[in-house]
Design a protein around this motif. Structure first.
Motif, PDB file in Angstrom:
ATOM      1  N   LEU A   1       0.825  -1.207   0.000  1.00  0.00           N
ATOM      2  CA  LEU A   1       0.000   0.000   0.000  1.00  0.00           C
ATOM      3  C   LEU A   1       0.860   1.259   0.000  1.00  0.00           C
ATOM      4  O   LEU A   1       0.498   2.260  -0.625  1.00  0.00           O
ATOM      5  N   SER A   2       1.987   1.211   0.656  1.00  0.00           N
ATOM      6  CA  SER A   2       2.897   2.350   0.686  1.00  0.00           C
ATOM      7  C   SER A   2       3.384   2.684  -0.720  1.00  0.00           C
ATOM      8  O   SER A   2       3.543   3.860  -1.066  1.00  0.00           O
ATOM      9  N   GLU A   3       3.602   1.669  -1.532  1.00  0.00           N
ATOM     10  CA  GLU A   3       4.015   1.884  -2.918  1.00  0.00           C
ATOM     11  C   GLU A   3       2.970   2.683  -3.692  1.00  0.00           C
ATOM     12  O   GLU A   3       3.289   3.375  -4.651  1.00  0.00           O
ATOM     13  N   GLU A   4       1.720   2.578  -3.255  1.00  0.00           N
ATOM     14  CA  GLU A   4       0.629   3.320  -3.896  1.00  0.00           C
ATOM     15  C   GLU A   4       0.326   4.623  -3.158  1.00  0.00           C
ATOM     16  O   GLU A   4      -0.625   5.327  -3.500  1.00  0.00           O
ATOM     17  N   GLY A   5       1.099   4.915  -2.108  1.00  0.00           N
ATOM     18  CA  GLY A   5       0.906   6.150  -1.358  1.00  0.00           C
ATOM     19  C   GLY A   5      -0.203   6.095  -0.323  1.00  0.00           C
ATOM     20  O   GLY A   5      -0.765   7.125   0.037  1.00  0.00           O
ATOM     21  N   HIS A   6      -0.532   4.893   0.166  1.00  0.00           N
ATOM     22  CA  HIS A   6      -1.610   4.731   1.133  1.00  0.00           C
ATOM     23  C   HIS A   6      -1.116   4.014   2.378  1.00  0.00           C
ATOM     24  O   HIS A   6      -0.166   3.260   2.332  1.00  0.00           O
ATOM     25  N   SER A   7      -1.816   4.238   3.472  1.00  0.00           N
ATOM     26  CA  SER A   7      -1.635   3.391   4.656  1.00  0.00           C
ATOM     27  C   SER A   7      -2.813   2.422   4.677  1.00  0.00           C
ATOM     28  O   SER A   7      -3.829   2.657   4.011  1.00  0.00           O
ATOM     29  N   ILE A   8      -2.705   1.360   5.447  1.00  0.00           N
ATOM     30  CA  ILE A   8      -3.801   0.391   5.521  1.00  0.00           C
ATOM     31  C   ILE A   8      -5.042   1.052   6.109  1.00  0.00           C
ATOM     32  O   ILE A   8      -6.149   0.900   5.584  1.00  0.00           O
ATOM     33  N   SER A   9      -4.869   1.807   7.173  1.00  0.00           N
ATOM     34  CA  SER A   9      -6.013   2.458   7.810  1.00  0.00           C
ATOM     35  C   SER A   9      -6.693   3.423   6.854  1.00  0.00           C
ATOM     36  O   SER A   9      -7.932   3.442   6.760  1.00  0.00           O
ATOM     37  N   ASP A  10      -5.911   4.221   6.138  1.00  0.00           N
ATOM     38  CA  ASP A  10      -6.510   5.136   5.169  1.00  0.00           C
ATOM     39  C   ASP A  10      -7.254   4.375   4.082  1.00  0.00           C
ATOM     40  O   ASP A  10      -8.313   4.793   3.635  1.00  0.00           O
ATOM     41  N   TRP A  11      -6.678   3.256   3.664  1.00  0.00           N
ATOM     42  CA  TRP A  11      -7.333   2.440   2.639  1.00  0.00           C
ATOM     43  C   TRP A  11      -8.683   1.923   3.156  1.00  0.00           C
ATOM     44  O   TRP A  11      -9.677   1.983   2.441  1.00  0.00           O
ATOM     45  N   ILE A  12      -8.724   1.446   4.388  1.00  0.00           N
ATOM     46  CA  ILE A  12      -9.974   0.946   4.979  1.00  0.00           C
ATOM     47  C   ILE A  12     -11.003   2.071   5.044  1.00  0.00           C
ATOM     48  O   ILE A  12     -12.148   1.906   4.629  1.00  0.00           O
ATOM     49  N   TRP A  13     -10.595   3.242   5.567  1.00  0.00           N
ATOM     50  CA  TRP A  13     -11.538   4.359   5.686  1.00  0.00           C
ATOM     51  C   TRP A  13     -12.020   4.835   4.319  1.00  0.00           C
ATOM     52  O   TRP A  13     -13.191   5.169   4.155  1.00  0.00           O
ATOM     53  N   GLU A  14     -11.130   4.860   3.341  1.00  0.00           N
ATOM     54  CA  GLU A  14     -11.530   5.279   1.994  1.00  0.00           C
ATOM     55  C   GLU A  14     -12.572   4.321   1.419  1.00  0.00           C
ATOM     56  O   GLU A  14     -13.572   4.760   0.852  1.00  0.00           O
ATOM     57  N   ARG A  15     -12.357   3.022   1.575  1.00  0.00           N
ATOM     58  CA  ARG A  15     -13.317   2.044   1.059  1.00  0.00           C
ATOM     59  C   ARG A  15     -14.661   2.170   1.782  1.00  0.00           C
ATOM     60  O   ARG A  15     -15.712   2.074   1.175  1.00  0.00           O
ATOM     61  N   ARG A  16     -14.624   2.386   3.086  1.00  0.00           N
ATOM     62  CA  ARG A  16     -15.861   2.577   3.840  1.00  0.00           C
ATOM     63  C   ARG A  16     -16.587   3.835   3.355  1.00  0.00           C
ATOM     64  O   ARG A  16     -17.812   3.842   3.209  1.00  0.00           O
ATOM     65  N   LEU A  17     -15.836   4.881   3.113  1.00  0.00           N
ATOM     66  CA  LEU A  17     -16.424   6.134   2.650  1.00  0.00           C
ATOM     67  C   LEU A  17     -17.053   5.971   1.272  1.00  0.00           C
ATOM     68  O   LEU A  17     -18.164   6.454   1.018  1.00  0.00           O
ATOM     69  N   VAL A  18     -16.400   5.272   0.388  1.00  0.00           N
ATOM     70  CA  VAL A  18     -16.950   5.028  -0.946  1.00  0.00           C
ATOM     71  C   VAL A  18     -18.245   4.227  -0.854  1.00  0.00           C
ATOM     72  O   VAL A  18     -19.232   4.537  -1.522  1.00  0.00           O
TER      73      VAL A  18
END
Length: 125
Positions: free
Chosen positions: A40-57
């Protein structure tokens, strides 16, 4: 991120689960937590941010859906894994530029042209 679709579906299905955390996502993906962080870091994300982004979507999808028009915004947030309406609202404003209520109004207006669903008189819209 080099994770297959089945794994992505498995952890995406768990986004509303309040116990979902980075360790669980890594376990479902069958990779170490460190490896998932690297991917995820390679894509510029943290795991927590990824989880929150998916929940938000997912919450935004519900807010757009006329099936859920009568559901309170806080209930939409809770259904998608947010435990605090303020947190949901601030994430929504950061991502979409408006509050969840503003997002719902904007998206509903885009679909209905400003008319309330089932209302034949545009002055009542």
């Amino acid at each position: 991120m080099d994770l297959d679709r089945k794994k992505k579906r498995n952890y995406s299905a768990s986004l509303g689960d309040l116990s979902l955390d980075p360790g669980l996502v890594a376990a479902v993906c069958n990779v170490s937590l460190r490896r998932l962080q690297e991917l995820l870091s390679e894509e510029g994300h943290s795991i927590s941010d990824w989880i929150w982004e998916r929940r938000l979507v997912r919450a935004s999808t519900m807010l757009r859906d006329s099936t859920f028009v009568d559901r309170r915004i806080s209930n939409v947030a809770f259904a998608r894994g947010f435990v605090n309406h303020t947190h949901f609202s601030s994430r929504s404003k950061a991502r979409f530029g408006v509050s969840p209520r503003g997002f719902r109004a904007r998206e509903t207006q885009a679909v209905t042209g400003g008319w309330r669903s089932g209302c034949p008189h545009k002055q009542l819209a």
